[in-house]
Motif scaffolding. Structure first.
Motif, short mmCIF file in Angstrom:
data_model
loop_
_atom_site.label_atom_id
_atom_site.label_comp_id
_atom_site.label_asym_id
_atom_site.label_seq_id
_atom_site.Cartn_x
_atom_site.Cartn_y
_atom_site.Cartn_z
N THR A 23 0.85 -1.20 0.00
CA THR A 23 0.00 0.00 0.00
C THR A 23 0.88 1.25 0.00
OG1 THR A 23 -0.13 0.18 2.39
CG2 THR A 23 -1.83 -1.17 1.32
N GLU A 42 -6.80 0.95 8.91
CA GLU A 42 -6.43 0.29 7.65
C GLU A 42 -7.62 -0.16 6.84
OE1 GLU A 42 -2.75 -1.81 7.26
OE2 GLU A 42 -2.54 -1.80 9.44
N ASN A 59 -7.05 8.19 1.49
CA ASN A 59 -6.55 7.28 2.52
C ASN A 59 -5.44 6.42 1.90
OD1 ASN A 59 -8.41 7.98 4.62
ND2 ASN A 59 -9.99 6.87 3.52
N CYS A 61 -3.92 3.98 2.98
CA CYS A 61 -4.01 2.54 3.29
C CYS A 61 -4.85 1.80 2.26
CB CYS A 61 -4.61 2.32 4.68
SG CYS A 61 -6.39 2.61 4.76
N LEU A 62 -5.65 2.54 1.47
CA LEU A 62 -6.53 1.88 0.49
C LEU A 62 -5.99 2.04 -0.93
CD1 LEU A 62 -10.19 2.62 1.64
CD2 LEU A 62 -8.76 0.61 2.06
N ILE A 63 -4.85 2.71 -1.07
CA ILE A 63 -4.26 2.93 -2.39
C ILE A 63 -3.02 2.06 -2.48
CG2 ILE A 63 -3.23 4.66 -3.92
CD1 ILE A 63 -5.59 6.05 -3.36
#
Lengths: 161, 286
Positions: A23, A42, A59, A61-63
């Motif tokens: 991530t 997360e 965010n 954590c999501l990419i």
């Protein structure tokens, strides 16, 4: 299999080999040592991993790092200049908008995304803009006041880029 | 969380990758749901085929019948688009209520639909706008009404290789007003219930309406019995109360950790009534 990506972080260019499942949050923290970006839930709920990706707060954590190929990222470490703290950072200090500090980098970057497009937001707009950032210390009032204060500084021409 | 990641630049490349890949393969749009599912081990995917680089899936355009929103358009861009503001403000209202800015900066309209959550916030708004979907596959494109798209939670009529290319929203007809409303645990949480209404008034009589609600059944749905109840009638407090009771009876929600079945029934009635009041108030302000 690792893939090569090109990414600009806080005005510095990097060429990096990354696994597809890395991530952006882990790239920033573990590969580049930029631990000002925090990891909370997360799952995209808490906003502590917020960074500015091509002008938008997201965010991290999501990419996936690989999705950020060719992009420009700004993290909390990129805000301070030789002239000193960014007006938002200064306002957070002066207003006491920092308690444990874990949400601060995300709050400041969401606040910056707002002020960059609207330096004179109303209280409701500020609350909307930080609605994706949770403060477990519940220090929201001071945070909202700090963003509003920094907005006035932007208008006096001390802030922005 | 181990997978291969592909970045096709055209629909045809995406179809080919999906057809040739071995093992579990998924198209990925914004990824705000799929990434979480993968991290939690709820979805297994050996290959992720990203739709982000495909220019055919980007943009908002005016077309002969209204507005065309391509599948990979970011929710945040819909929220701020002047064309959508003019032609489908109820969709902006719905989209702006979804999660938070960080999520809307990444999540896409196509993703919100294909995910087929019974609680997807864009869906009731698009249902009352009578939207149609353009689905693209290796054999070509087909169009179908959004109301026929959902089969159940997470289930749609998309064929394995197909991609949601665009959403077609007809231009609003004269004197029609629409509104969206939702209730979550907090303001922008996943909806416990959401609802949308489009209504055309002649004086105080409802001459036409479409009502829809989400999270009150396996798929978001039009409330046709409730629509029939108020069409041709004068909208007043008494009728709205009858409508509220009818909506409560006709929906079929489940109980889960967010809300009980009875509470969801109550909410559905309340939200439909609230949407009508909101839509009518917009009209009288003119």
């Amino acid at each position: 299999m690792k893939r090569i990506i090109h990414i600009r972080v806080n005005e510095q260019e990097y060429e990096l080999a990354v696994e597809p499942n890395l991530t952006l949050a882990d790239l920033l923290r573990d590969e580049l040592g930029l631990t000002g970006t925090k990891k909370g839930c997360e799952m995209g709920d808490c906003g502590s991993c917020t960074v500015i990706l091509d002008g938008r707060n997201v965010n991290s954590c999501l990419i996936l790092a690989i999705q950020a190929n060719g992009s420009s990222v700004q993290t909390i470490e990129g805000l301070e200049t030789e002239a000193g703290l960014h007006p938002l950072q200064q306002a957070f200090v002066e207003k006491g908008a920092i308690q444990c500090g874990f949400c601060s980098s995300g709050m400041i970057l969401s606040g910056k995304t707002l002020l960059d497009s609207n330096p004179n937001p109303g209280e409701q707009e500020i609350r909307e803009a930080i609605s994706g950032n949770l403060c477990r210390c519940t220090g929201y009032q001071k945070i909202v006041e700090a963003v509003a204060d920094a907005g006035s500084d932007y208008q006096k021409g001390q802030g922005g880029e | 969380m181990h997978f291969n990641y592909y970045r096709p630049e055209s629909l045809n490349q995406a179809f080919e990758l999906m057809e040739q890949s071995s093992g579990q393969s998924r198209y990925i749009a914004g990824g705000t749901d799929l990434m979480v599912q993968i991290k939690q081990g709820l979805t297994r995917a050996e290959n992720l085929i990203s739709l982000r680089q495909i220019s055919e899936l980007q943009g908002i355009e005016e077309d002969d019948s209204g507005v065309l929103i391509k599948g990979m358009t970011l929710l945040r861009d819909i929220e701020t688009d002047p064309l959508v503001r003019d032609l489908a403000p109820v969709l902006q209202q719905a989209v702006a209520s979804l999660a938070n800015v960080q999520v809307r900066n990444v999540a896409t309209l196509g993703g919100n639909l294909v995910n087929a959550s019974p609680a997807g916030d864009s869906i009731p708004a698009l249902l009352v706008l009578d939207s149609r979907l353009v689905l693209a596959g290796p054999e070509g494109e087909r169009t179908l009404p959004l109301s026929d798209f959902f089969l159940g939670p997470g289930q749609t009529r998309l064929q394995p290789l197909e991609i949601l290319k665009a959403v077609k929203i007809p231009a609003p007809f004269e004197n029609s007003r629409a509104a969206f409303s939702k209730i979550g645990r907090s303001a922008k949480d996943l909806a416990l219930v959401n609802a949308a209404v489009l209504i055309r008034l002649e004086e105080t009589t409802c001459s036409f309406c479409r009502l829809a609600a989400g999270a009150v059944g396996p798929t978001p749905q039009r409330l046709e019995q409730a629509e029939a109840l108020i069409t041709g009638r004068t909208i007043n407090t008494e009728l709205l109360e009858t409508l509220e009771a009818r909506v409560r009876q006709t929906v079929s929600p489940i109980s889960d950790l967010r809300a009980g079945e009875a509470y969801r029934r109550d909410l559905a009635g309340t939200l439909v009534k609230r949407c009508i009041r909101q839509a009518i108030a917009f009209k009288t302000e003119d």
